[in-house]
Design an enzyme around this catalytic site. Sequence first.
Site, short mmCIF file in Angstrom:
data_model
loop_
_atom_site.label_atom_id
_atom_site.label_comp_id
_atom_site.label_asym_id
_atom_site.label_seq_id
_atom_site.Cartn_x
_atom_site.Cartn_y
_atom_site.Cartn_z
N GLU A 31 11.98 6.20 -34.20
CA GLU A 31 11.16 7.29 -34.25
C GLU A 31 9.28 7.20 -33.84
OE1 GLU A 31 10.84 9.92 -37.60
OE2 GLU A 31 13.36 10.64 -37.05
N HIS A 46 19.92 15.64 -34.07
CA HIS A 46 19.36 16.60 -35.31
C HIS A 46 19.22 18.59 -34.91
CE1 HIS A 46 19.71 13.78 -38.51
NE2 HIS A 46 19.23 13.42 -37.94
N ASN A 56 15.95 4.32 -31.21
CA ASN A 56 16.03 5.83 -32.15
C ASN A 56 15.41 6.70 -32.26
OD1 ASN A 56 18.71 7.29 -33.02
ND2 ASN A 56 18.02 7.10 -35.45
N GLU A 72 22.85 10.93 -35.73
CA GLU A 72 22.81 11.32 -37.00
C GLU A 72 22.91 12.83 -36.35
OE1 GLU A 72 18.78 10.77 -38.66
OE2 GLU A 72 18.35 8.32 -37.95
N ASP A 77 23.86 16.74 -36.79
CA ASP A 77 24.25 17.41 -37.74
C ASP A 77 23.49 18.73 -37.15
OD1 ASP A 77 21.36 17.36 -38.40
OD2 ASP A 77 21.73 16.51 -40.26
C1 XIL Z 1 17.14 11.01 -44.23
C2 XIL Z 1 18.27 10.26 -45.44
O1 XIL Z 1 19.38 10.96 -45.10
C3 XIL Z 1 17.12 10.79 -46.71
O2 XIL Z 1 18.17 10.71 -47.89
C4 XIL Z 1 16.10 10.56 -46.89
O3 XIL Z 1 15.90 11.45 -48.20
C5 XIL Z 1 15.11 11.07 -45.41
O4 XIL Z 1 15.85 10.52 -44.67
N1 XIL Z 1 15.68 11.23 -39.35
C6 XIL Z 1 15.94 9.86 -39.22
C7 XIL Z 1 16.97 9.36 -40.97
O5 XIL Z 1 16.10 8.64 -39.12
O6 XIL Z 1 16.94 8.10 -41.61
C8 XIL Z 1 16.46 10.22 -41.97
O7 XIL Z 1 17.31 10.16 -42.93
C9 XIL Z 1 16.49 12.06 -41.74
C10 XIL Z 1 15.77 12.36 -40.20
#
Ligand code: XIL
Length: 357
Positions: free
Chosen positions: A168, A245, A209, A273, A275
């Site tokens: 990020e 996301h 990422n 990641e 979802d």
């Molecule tokens: C999230 C985890 O899933 C949670 O358990 C934690 O509390 C916060 O982080 N982007 C990312 C991940 O790169 O590391 C994050 O993971 C979600 C958003």
Amino acid sequence: MAQRMITLLAAAAVVMGGAATSAAHAGTTAGGRLTAAGAETTLGQLAAERGRYFGSATDNPELSDAPYVAILTSEFGEITPGNSMKWYATEPSPGVFTFAAADTIVSLARQHHQIVRGHNLVWHNQLPAWLTAGTFTPAQLRQILRRHIITEVSHFRGKVYSWDVVNEPLNEDGTFRQTMWYNALGSSYIADALRWAHEADPHARLYINDYNIDGLGAKSDGMYSLVKSLKRQHVPIDGVGMQGHLILGQVPTTIEPNMQRFVRLGVDVAVTELDIRMNLPRDAAKDAQQAADYTSVVSACLAVRRCVGITVWDYTDKYSWIPGVFAGQGAATPYDESLQKKPAYFAVASVLAAHSR
Ligand code: XIL
């Protein structure tokens, strides 16, 4: 195709002694979803037949849930530790490294011939207080960053397929995010981090990422410029992770051309990641939309030669991070809270099985 297969299989051979090859041969009968033994083919197996992995994030507290672990270790070809490789978890005091929780996940994955994505090395969140509250000169901060990366990557050397080296780094408009790293070191921290990670594990695939870079847009343009400039300087960058996301009904329509332009720069891409969240409660119409949305993402990846794999940010609504962070939203994953497959699961399975090479 050839390059992707070589990349994936070579990496897999390093991390797990060629188990990906046997996974790729464990396949289905033509068009079916049953193995020769009559078992249902898993998402991991279906993806392997397409030269990709399909994986899930997990977290240590979840590993005491036996039915959850049974699915985690059988259905998926890849695992990403959701928290236990982050800075707060791995270097809780200066120079004191604790890898036990991450080791637990890595050894579970290895026992089940699953590859591992390491997540992550440099980020602005989930940092220990000694780091965020401390006062350091830029030179000290650079040394702290170097020690962290070299120690962590060395610890997992040969056991991690890819690292999210930098997580990020960008703002929504594509400019550099003003983190403690950027503010002290400028954008050079990114190239340095990649070079140190490469030094510590020359075989790991090294990624940057981020979120909201899935489709074309200002932020993705910023990532494109960054990767282009790193490649021009021969910085060891192997991939771009698109977190994925996403929001129900709002999946970008330009994922495929966006991935293609990164691939043309000479890097892999991965959905790291995934979802797809909805306003709760679920209903049949939302589930159907979500199935279509998952199909779009998986189809885009399958259409891109060097889209190497997809990871869901935990596979079940039981452990998804979404409800805890986005009030009133959830149900973002392919399995419900009772570990039952949702329409999104079947949509992913069918697009993986149907897609022709
Ligand atoms: C999230 C985890 O899933 C949670 O358990 C934690 O509390 C916060 O982080 N982007 C990312 C991940 O790169 O590391 C994050 O993971 C979600 C958003």
